[in-house]
Design a protein around this motif. Structure first.
Motif, mmCIF file in Angstrom:
data_model
loop_
_atom_site.group_PDB
_atom_site.id
_atom_site.type_symbol
_atom_site.label_atom_id
_atom_site.label_comp_id
_atom_site.label_asym_id
_atom_site.label_seq_id
_atom_site.Cartn_x
_atom_site.Cartn_y
_atom_site.Cartn_z
ATOM 1 N N PHE A 1 4.825 14.012 -2.348
ATOM 2 C CA PHE A 1 5.997 14.833 -2.640
ATOM 3 C C PHE A 1 6.541 14.465 -4.018
ATOM 4 O O PHE A 1 6.377 13.337 -4.483
ATOM 5 N N SER A 2 7.205 15.405 -4.649
ATOM 6 C CA SER A 2 7.744 15.163 -5.994
ATOM 7 C C SER A 2 8.803 14.063 -5.974
ATOM 8 O O SER A 2 8.997 13.375 -6.961
ATOM 9 N N SER A 3 9.461 13.887 -4.840
ATOM 10 C CA SER A 3 10.368 12.757 -4.650
ATOM 11 C C SER A 3 10.343 12.376 -3.171
ATOM 12 O O SER A 3 9.990 13.185 -2.316
ATOM 13 N N VAL A 4 10.707 11.142 -2.917
ATOM 14 C CA VAL A 4 10.741 10.640 -1.547
ATOM 15 C C VAL A 4 11.881 11.330 -0.793
ATOM 16 O O VAL A 4 12.991 11.471 -1.326
ATOM 17 N N LEU A 5 11.614 11.771 0.436
ATOM 18 C CA LEU A 5 12.664 12.302 1.307
ATOM 19 C C LEU A 5 13.349 11.091 1.942
ATOM 20 O O LEU A 5 12.774 10.431 2.806
ATOM 21 N N PHE B 1 0.859 -1.184 0.000
ATOM 22 C CA PHE B 1 0.000 0.000 0.000
ATOM 23 C C PHE B 1 0.896 1.234 0.000
ATOM 24 O O PHE B 1 1.682 1.417 0.927
ATOM 25 N N SER B 2 0.751 2.072 -1.013
ATOM 26 C CA SER B 2 1.623 3.236 -1.176
ATOM 27 C C SER B 2 0.835 4.535 -1.100
ATOM 28 O O SER B 2 -0.398 4.531 -1.069
ATOM 29 N N ILE B 3 1.557 5.635 -1.137
ATOM 30 C CA ILE B 3 0.918 6.952 -1.203
ATOM 31 C C ILE B 3 0.051 7.055 -2.455
ATOM 32 O O ILE B 3 -1.024 7.646 -2.429
ATOM 33 N N ASP B 4 0.490 6.442 -3.550
ATOM 34 C CA ASP B 4 -0.316 6.443 -4.781
ATOM 35 C C ASP B 4 -1.599 5.649 -4.602
ATOM 36 O O ASP B 4 -2.658 6.051 -5.107
ATOM 37 N N ASP B 5 -1.520 4.532 -3.885
ATOM 38 C CA ASP B 5 -2.733 3.754 -3.610
ATOM 39 C C ASP B 5 -3.734 4.594 -2.821
ATOM 40 O O ASP B 5 -4.930 4.587 -3.124
ATOM 41 N N LEU B 6 -3.237 5.323 -1.830
ATOM 42 C CA LEU B 6 -4.120 6.185 -1.049
ATOM 43 C C LEU B 6 -4.750 7.259 -1.933
ATOM 44 O O LEU B 6 -5.957 7.508 -1.865
ATOM 45 N N ALA B 7 -3.946 7.870 -2.787
ATOM 46 C CA ALA B 7 -4.450 8.923 -3.676
ATOM 47 C C ALA B 7 -5.511 8.396 -4.635
ATOM 48 O O ALA B 7 -6.410 9.143 -5.039
ATOM 49 N N ASN B 8 -5.435 7.114 -4.975
ATOM 50 C CA ASN B 8 -6.360 6.528 -5.942
ATOM 51 C C ASN B 8 -7.577 5.851 -5.306
ATOM 52 O O ASN B 8 -8.430 5.338 -6.021
ATOM 53 N N ARG B 9 -7.682 5.861 -3.993
ATOM 54 C CA ARG B 9 -8.840 5.275 -3.320
ATOM 55 C C ARG B 9 -10.064 6.168 -3.510
ATOM 56 O O ARG B 9 -9.932 7.386 -3.663
ATOM 57 N N PRO B 10 -11.255 5.559 -3.446
ATOM 58 C CA PRO B 10 -12.468 6.396 -3.464
ATOM 59 C C PRO B 10 -12.387 7.433 -2.344
ATOM 60 O O PRO B 10 -12.017 7.093 -1.216
ATOM 61 N N GLU B 11 -12.655 8.655 -2.698
ATOM 62 C CA GLU B 11 -12.565 9.788 -1.751
ATOM 63 C C GLU B 11 -11.169 9.935 -1.156
ATOM 64 O O GLU B 11 -10.996 10.607 -0.141
ATOM 65 N N GLN B 12 -10.183 9.266 -1.751
ATOM 66 C CA GLN B 12 -8.782 9.317 -1.312
ATOM 67 C C GLN B 12 -8.641 9.000 0.180
ATOM 68 O O GLN B 12 -7.773 9.542 0.868
ATOM 69 N N THR B 13 -9.468 8.093 0.641
ATOM 70 C CA THR B 13 -9.533 7.749 2.061
ATOM 71 C C THR B 13 -9.435 6.237 2.229
ATOM 72 O O THR B 13 -9.977 5.491 1.422
ATOM 73 N N GLY C 1 4.814 11.339 1.318
ATOM 74 C CA GLY C 1 3.726 12.306 1.241
ATOM 75 C C GLY C 1 3.051 12.501 2.575
ATOM 76 O O GLY C 1 3.560 12.084 3.618
ATOM 77 N N VAL C 2 1.866 13.126 2.505
ATOM 78 C CA VAL C 2 1.125 13.506 3.713
ATOM 79 C C VAL C 2 -0.327 13.039 3.595
ATOM 80 O O VAL C 2 -0.921 13.105 2.517
ATOM 81 N N ALA C 3 -0.846 12.601 4.727
ATOM 82 C CA ALA C 3 -2.266 12.275 4.854
ATOM 83 C C ALA C 3 -2.791 12.982 6.093
ATOM 84 O O ALA C 3 -2.016 13.521 6.893
ATOM 85 N N GLU C 4 -4.108 12.981 6.239
ATOM 86 C CA GLU C 4 -4.752 13.549 7.418
ATOM 87 C C GLU C 4 -5.689 12.514 8.009
ATOM 88 O O GLU C 4 -6.358 11.771 7.272
ATOM 89 N N VAL C 5 -5.740 12.453 9.326
ATOM 90 C CA VAL C 5 -6.647 11.529 10.006
ATOM 91 C C VAL C 5 -8.058 12.090 9.895
ATOM 92 O O VAL C 5 -8.318 13.226 10.278
ATOM 93 N N VAL C 6 -8.961 11.254 9.343
ATOM 94 C CA VAL C 6 -10.350 11.693 9.159
ATOM 95 C C VAL C 6 -11.324 10.874 10.008
ATOM 96 O O VAL C 6 -12.529 11.136 9.988
ATOM 97 N N LYS C 7 -10.809 9.897 10.767
ATOM 98 C CA LYS C 7 -11.640 9.155 11.711
ATOM 99 C C LYS C 7 -10.759 8.655 12.840
ATOM 100 O O LYS C 7 -9.727 8.025 12.606
ATOM 101 N N ASP C 8 -11.183 8.958 14.071
ATOM 102 C CA ASP C 8 -10.466 8.504 15.263
ATOM 103 C C ASP C 8 -10.393 6.981 15.316
ATOM 104 O O ASP C 8 -11.145 6.280 14.631
ATOM 105 N N GLY C 9 -9.536 6.484 16.224
ATOM 106 C CA GLY C 9 -9.340 5.056 16.378
ATOM 107 C C GLY C 9 -10.621 4.293 16.663
ATOM 108 O O GLY C 9 -11.451 4.726 17.464
ATOM 109 N N TYR C 10 -10.753 3.144 16.010
ATOM 110 C CA TYR C 10 -11.887 2.239 16.203
ATOM 111 C C TYR C 10 -11.391 0.825 15.929
ATOM 112 O O TYR C 10 -10.339 0.638 15.312
#
Length: 154
Positions: free
Chosen positions: A108-112, A13-25, A64-73
């Motif tokens: 990010f344009s390249s991995v840090l 699972f990569s940053i690209d996979d996250l970007a391509n998910r429905p609603e990017q979530t 890259g960066v993501a944001e938490v959109v649902k607390d732990g469950y």
């Protein structure tokens, strides 16, 4: 708001996979370390920022960066005997494992690279650069987040 680093193997699972998910979530599931679980259950909160860190690959580092959109469950994979994350000792009444939902923010344009992160002045508290810092979920101090983010954006 707090800051975190979540490790993932990009072939799983990569940053690209996250970007391509429905609603990017996506639920961040499959964590099977108690300390990391405790972070997901008790520490990671709605609105927190997350570095997505690629590990066990050619370009190890912050992607890259993501944001938490649902607390732990409770992580539902622990209850599914067909899942590789199944835990027969877990129950609906007493779950052992937790997850949060994250939403893509940016790639990010390249991995840090980890080598650059380790060489940065001021990056001393990040568990990633300390001996034994192998957790898949780890806190990032705000000052270090700002420094890492600025370096990744260059």
């Amino acid at each position: 708001m707090a800051y975190w680093l979540f490790k993932t193997e990009p072939d799983a699972f990569s940053i690209d996979d996250l970007a391509n998910r429905p609603e990017q979530t996506e639920p961040w599931d499959g964590v099977r370390n108690y300390q990391a679980r405790n972070f997901l259950r008790d520490g990671v909160k709605l609105g927190d920022k997350v570095f997505i860190y690629h590990s066990s690959c050619k370009q190890v580092g912050i992607a890259g960066v993501a944001e938490v959109v649902k607390d732990g469950y409770p992580d539902t994979t622990q209850f599914n005997p067909e899942s590789k994350y199944y835990d027969p000792k877990s129950s609906q009444d007493n779950p052992r494992w937790y997850r949060v939902d994250v939403k893509f923010v940016e790639k990010f344009s390249s991995v840090l690279p980890l080598s650059v992160i380790k060489a940065m002045d001021g990056i001393t508290e990040l568990p990633l650069v300390k001996k034994g810092g192998r957790l898949s979920i780890m806190p990032v101090e705000e000052a270090e987040w700002q420094q890492l983010y600025a370096a990744a954006k260059q």
